[in-house]
Write a protein that holds these residues in place. Structure first.
Motif, PDB file in Angstrom:
ATOM      1  N   VAL A 459       0.866  -1.176   0.000  1.00  0.00           N
ATOM      2  CA  VAL A 459       0.000   0.000   0.000  1.00  0.00           C
ATOM      3  C   VAL A 459       0.902   1.225   0.000  1.00  0.00           C
ATOM      4  N   SER A 460       1.033   1.875  -1.145  1.00  0.00           N
ATOM      5  CA  SER A 460       2.012   2.949  -1.288  1.00  0.00           C
ATOM      6  C   SER A 460       1.564   3.915  -2.372  1.00  0.00           C
ATOM      7  N   PHE A 461       2.405   4.863  -2.688  1.00  0.00           N
ATOM      8  CA  PHE A 461       2.064   5.864  -3.695  1.00  0.00           C
ATOM      9  C   PHE A 461       2.174   5.306  -5.113  1.00  0.00           C
ATOM     10  N   ALA A 462       3.120   4.404  -5.373  1.00  0.00           N
ATOM     11  CA  ALA A 462       3.366   3.922  -6.734  1.00  0.00           C
ATOM     12  C   ALA A 462       2.601   2.646  -7.074  1.00  0.00           C
ATOM     13  N   MET A 463       1.939   2.029  -6.109  1.00  0.00           N
ATOM     14  CA  MET A 463       1.300   0.743  -6.370  1.00  0.00           C
ATOM     15  C   MET A 463       0.134   0.873  -7.353  1.00  0.00           C
TER      16      MET A 463
END
Length: 525
Positions: A459-463
């Protein structure tokens, strides 16, 4: 917290008058108290009308107010402690450690979106200054994203916390400024009620209108259909089967005002086993791949359901190791009797396909709803010719497709349906093959990963957790990660609007201190 079996419509607990149902412990077959009471179209209408009444007030909250609301939900979920984990364990048979991790992920998602809201980039504030001297003159133009309106969210069966009542769809919709009406999954209603009461309390504690959140329940399809069909609902978030997702898409498209359904559906997540990687570490890949296959009894949307490799001695060694690893794996308890029955049907259908063998099978189960891992094998030619092998079997089942050469590997890739992920096991000597493969994979999947395994979504910005149909119903979006908020926003342009009426995001002076695109230059001026 005492479970009551009631729905939560705004600030009120409501006992439904339609179907009654109870959760079942899939490991024992035990029926769990309490009895839950399903709602009807009138209950859906009440929840939706409250959401509509709350919308303008809620979307006008400041970034700080909205972020704090999301954080208070995370804190409330954590404060439930063992009570939440034990109830989810009883309703799903998922291991305690897995559920503790999922609880952490759920809270983490909420906090991620609190950060996203505070940052403000989701508003995409853009300003084009007036050019009165130009011929023709250009007006003053300003643009920002606004929330679409009330959103319907469907809880998923396989993630009772992270893709359910307070999961990623709910978190991203609330972050966008959209009230949410959740249709709880009937397999874990107690877990859903516990989390729903946390959100209900957070709404009250933060002084928000009660219609910001509601949860409706029902064991059949009628209440979900009524929710998607309700004219107040402006978007839908769904994680589940292709059949279920496409049924909701049909309802949404047949409304007088069609709306988007962001459905994450079926995927077999191909894994490419390139020759040099197999030669160097084939046995290790086999062991790790089987661990990925059986993780969570294969009940992940990113489960590795398809393996592709080029014939040769390295593949022979991999096959032997993979079959041995699968054959040593115990059967595992699936989430529900229905999911177990569907898995058994899927394995039986694959077993009946001509030219598809099953060289490996896990140990037989000793309890109810237990699935044995299954390892199938076929050739590229047979796989291309028979589409039955392409279907997702939700559970610990995979198909190895053997290819004569790289061209055959690419031919199989080109006929695959859209997928959530593709994995490439490659060493330095495989880079030329990988370079040919990567452009084809970009057209087929939402996430390409090298030298890993597809189970596990950060769960991140680039996923990106999405992909071309049928992985999702809208290939442009993701249901995991910061960009998930984009599903519930739409752009509005303001032309020559008086300064006193402009939203804060596009006002002169940048009172929210946002990153903005002004006359083509990105900055905070």
């Amino acid at each position: 917290m005492t479970l009551t079996g009631e729905m939560l419509i705004g600030a009120t607990a409501v006992r439904g008058t339609e179907d009654t149902f109870q959760a079942i412990n899939p490991a024992t077959g035990e029926t769990l108290a309490p009895t839950f009471h399903g709602g009807n179209a009138a209950d859906v209408d009440r929840a939706c009308q409250l959401a509509e009444a709350a919308f303008d007030t809620y979307r006008a909250t400041t970034p700080e107010q909205r972020a704090r609301f999301l954080e208070s939900i995370a804190e409330g979920i954590e404060a439930l402690g063992d009570e939440l984990v034990q109830r989810a364990h009883a309703e799903t048979a998922l291991p305690i450690a897995r559920l503790q991790g999922e609880r952490g992920r759920t809270a983490g998602q909420l906090r991620l979106f609190a950060r996203v809201v505070r940052d403000g980039r989701w508003q995409d504030a853009t300003l084009d200054s007036a050019l009165p001297e130009r011929t023709p003159p250009r007006p003053d133009l300003r643009m920002q994203n606004i929330p679409v309106g009330p959103v319907a969210v469907f809880g998923a069966s396989n993630f009772p916390l992270a893709f359910s009542v307070a999961g990623g769809d709910t978190a991203s919709a609330l972050a966008a400024g959209c009230p949410v009406v959740v249709k709880a999954h009937p397999a874990h209603p107690g877990t859903s009620e516990l989390v729903g009461r946390v959100i209900q309390k957070a709404v009250a504690d933060n002084g928000l209108p009660e219609g910001v959140f509601s949860i409706v329940m029902g064991a059949g399809i009628a209440i979900g259909t009524a929710l998607v069909a309700h004219p107040v609902i402006q978007a839908v978030g769904f994680t589940g089967s292709r059949t279920g997702g496409m049924a909701l898409v049909k309802v949404a498209n047949e409304r007088p005002q069609p709306i988007p359904v962001y459905a994450e559906m079926s995927s077999i997540n191909p894994v490419y086993l390139l020759p040099e990687a197999l030669a160097a570490r084939g046995e290790a890949i086999a062991r790790d791949l089987v661990e990925s296959l059986v993780m969570g009894v294969g009940q992940f949307c990113t489960n590795p359901g398809l393996l592709l490799a080029i014939e040769g001695p390295a593949l022979d060694a991999f096959r032997a190791a993979a079959v041995a690893a699968v054959s040593a794996k115990a059967a595992g308890t699936m989430l529900t009797p229905g999911i177990h029955q569907a898995f058994e049907r899927g394995v039986a259908q694959l077993s009946a396909v001509e030219g598809l063998t099953r060289p490996g099978c896990g140990l037989a189960g000793t309890g109810p709803n237990q699935a044995r891992p299954a390892f199938f094998e076929t050739t590229a030619e047979r796989f291309i010719a028979d589409h039955r092998m392409h279907a997702e079997v939700f559970g610990p089942s995979t198909v190895l497709v053997t290819c004569r050469d790289v061209d055959t590997l690419l031919a199989v890739t080109r006929i695959l349906e859209g997928q959530l992920t593709a994995t490439v096991q490659a060493d330095a000597g495989d880079q030329a093959v990988a370079a040919r493969l990567l452009p084809a994979l970009e057209r087929k999947v939402g996430r390409v990963l090298f030298n890993g395994y597809p189970t596990g979504v950060e769960v991140s910005f680039a996923m990106v957790h999405g992909g071309p149909f049928p992985a999702t119903s809208d290939t442009r979006t993701t249901s995991v990660g910061a960009s998930a908020i984009d599903r519930f926003l739409r752009p509005v342009c303001y032309q020559n609007v008086p300064a006193a009426l402009l939203p804060a995001a596009v006002q002169d002076g940048n009172p929210l201190n946002l990153w903005r695109l002004k006359d083509g230059e990105l900055g905070r001026a």
